[in-house]
Structure formats: structure tokens, C-alpha cells
Design a protein around this motif. Sequence first.
Motif, mmCIF file in Angstrom:
data_model
loop_
_atom_site.group_PDB
_atom_site.id
_atom_site.type_symbol
_atom_site.label_atom_id
_atom_site.label_comp_id
_atom_site.label_asym_id
_atom_site.label_seq_id
_atom_site.Cartn_x
_atom_site.Cartn_y
_atom_site.Cartn_z
ATOM 1 N N MET A 13 0.808 -1.157 -0.026
ATOM 2 C CA MET A 13 0.064 0.106 -0.065
ATOM 3 C C MET A 13 0.855 1.285 0.050
ATOM 4 O O MET A 13 0.546 2.189 -0.742
ATOM 5 N N LEU A 53 -7.876 4.272 -1.540
ATOM 6 C CA LEU A 53 -7.688 3.746 -0.114
ATOM 7 C C LEU A 53 -8.943 4.127 0.605
ATOM 8 O O LEU A 53 -9.569 3.146 1.441
ATOM 9 N N VAL A 56 -11.994 2.227 -0.733
ATOM 10 C CA VAL A 56 -12.026 0.737 0.129
ATOM 11 C C VAL A 56 -12.510 1.003 1.488
ATOM 12 O O VAL A 56 -13.306 0.178 1.950
ATOM 13 N N LEU A 265 -5.581 -1.624 -4.989
ATOM 14 C CA LEU A 265 -6.979 -1.012 -4.556
ATOM 15 C C LEU A 265 -8.006 -1.181 -5.602
ATOM 16 O O LEU A 265 -9.128 -1.406 -5.112
#
Length: 290
Positions: A13, A53, A56, A265
Amino acid sequence: MTILVATDLDRTMIYSRAAMDLEPTTAESDLQCVEHYDGAPLSFVTVTGARLLQAVARTAVLVPTTTRTIEQFRRIALPGSPWRYAITSNGGNILVDGIPDPRWRSGIDESARSRGAGLDEVTTALRSRISDDWVRNCRVADELFCYLVVDLAALPDDFLAEWGTWCGARGWNVSRQGRKIYTMPDAVSKSSAVAEVRRRLVADGSIAEVAMTLAAGDGALDADMLAAADAAIRPRHGELDALDWQHPHLTVTNRRGIAAGEEILRWFLLHAEKDPAVPAGQNLPAGAHI
């Protein structure tokens, strides 16, 4: 139904400048710093990655899952936070609303003791085998495991094999990720911690019993978590890529470096879009096409 997403952080990430492998079209303004150390920027996501992000985190129960210590994890200002659950210390600690769960940790400590050698015995044996000629740092992490930062060019050819054999007979395992060599109790794993978080989320009704668990990671210490998930993804870089690690339900990104973080992602969001509880397109940030 809400899905569970467990994701590694470093080189999955978030990325240091050395690990970014920037594409020619990426500008400095495309990057967002998410971690400072001693006042200097250390880790980054792309601006698009930050928006993805957050999307999500709105769509799924996202659980950051890292080998970092609690202190190292707390340095990161990860988009989408705060997190109800986070996993640190390679599964040795579960943070609940940012606070380490003592019950989980005491169970880990008891399991590690019952399986083999203690931390003091292991660190003593390790220090007897290393030299300042090739070791830049030797650290104990969260009083749970230890790791070396090494000069790879000077690393003795037989060290990993010999040390791995010694540890394997005593309930520990050894993994090299870049310049770091981890020595970890067999009782500690990301997959067991993710399974415990999932059990709690099902028990309190946050996710359904049949909800999918997705996972992402790049290193050997992520392999058990990826294998245990319903579907998993790894970037086209890192230790697992070097090992050509595969699994029947594994996807490998097309891109490398920080661009792979965006791809991962989007993959999470693609699965979330298939969730009947999430209206199609609802959680995608503007301009972030899958």
C-alpha cells in the motif's frame, strides 16, 4: 454484504522513495506523504491511491495488516483511518480502536512458549552468529521477534540456510525481505490474526458468515494470509514475486512499484462492486476507473 480486506502496508500500500519504481509520467505532485520519520518524509501513496484507499475503507472492513511494530505503525497517517481493527507485529498484536488487545497478545505469548525456544534463547543464538562486517542493525520487535538489517553484498552465503535450520528445530522461522532478515516464532502469523478479527466481526454482526475475505501482500511473511483468503493479490515485485509464488485464487498485478498499489486498490473495489449490498459505482472516487 460487507467484505473484509486485510492488506499489508510496506511495498503493498505504501512505498519509500527507493521502492516506488516510478513510471515516467508520475510527477511529484502525484505523490502524497503518509509517514514522516525524524521529521523527514519516509513513505508515500499516490494521490489517486489515497482516494482509492478511502473508497475501499468506506466499502469494506479494511484491516491494515503489517509486520511493523505498534510504534512503527502509529507513525503512518493512512488515508481512510481511523481503523476499528489493525494487525501489527506480523499478527502478534491486534489493535482495537488503536489499543493493543492484551488477551490476544497473552495467547500469542503462551503459544510461542509452548512451541519451542524463548525469545532470549533465540536472540542469544542469533547474536553469536552475526558480525558488524555485514549486520547494520539487530533489533527486537515488540518483545516478540527479532530482525536484522544487513548489507546484502557482505551477507555470508550459508547464513540463511544454517540459521533457518537452527530455528526450524525450535519452533521459529526465518524470512528475508530486502535488507531485513526476520526471525519469527511459528505461533505468530498474519493469517491467524486475520482469522481472529474475522471471527469477531462475524460475532458482532459487522460482516456475514459468508462474506469474502480479500488479502494483499508482497513478502514471504504475507504468504499464509494470502493463501487463507478467499481471493488474494500480490504486486509484481517483492519477495513473493522473486520466488514466483502462486496460488489458485491469487491475482498478480500488471504494474510494479507504487503504481501496483493503485492496481491492488482497484482490484479490491472491483470485488466490492460485486457485493449486492453495495450499489454499483457508489464508492469509486471521481476519475478512479477500475
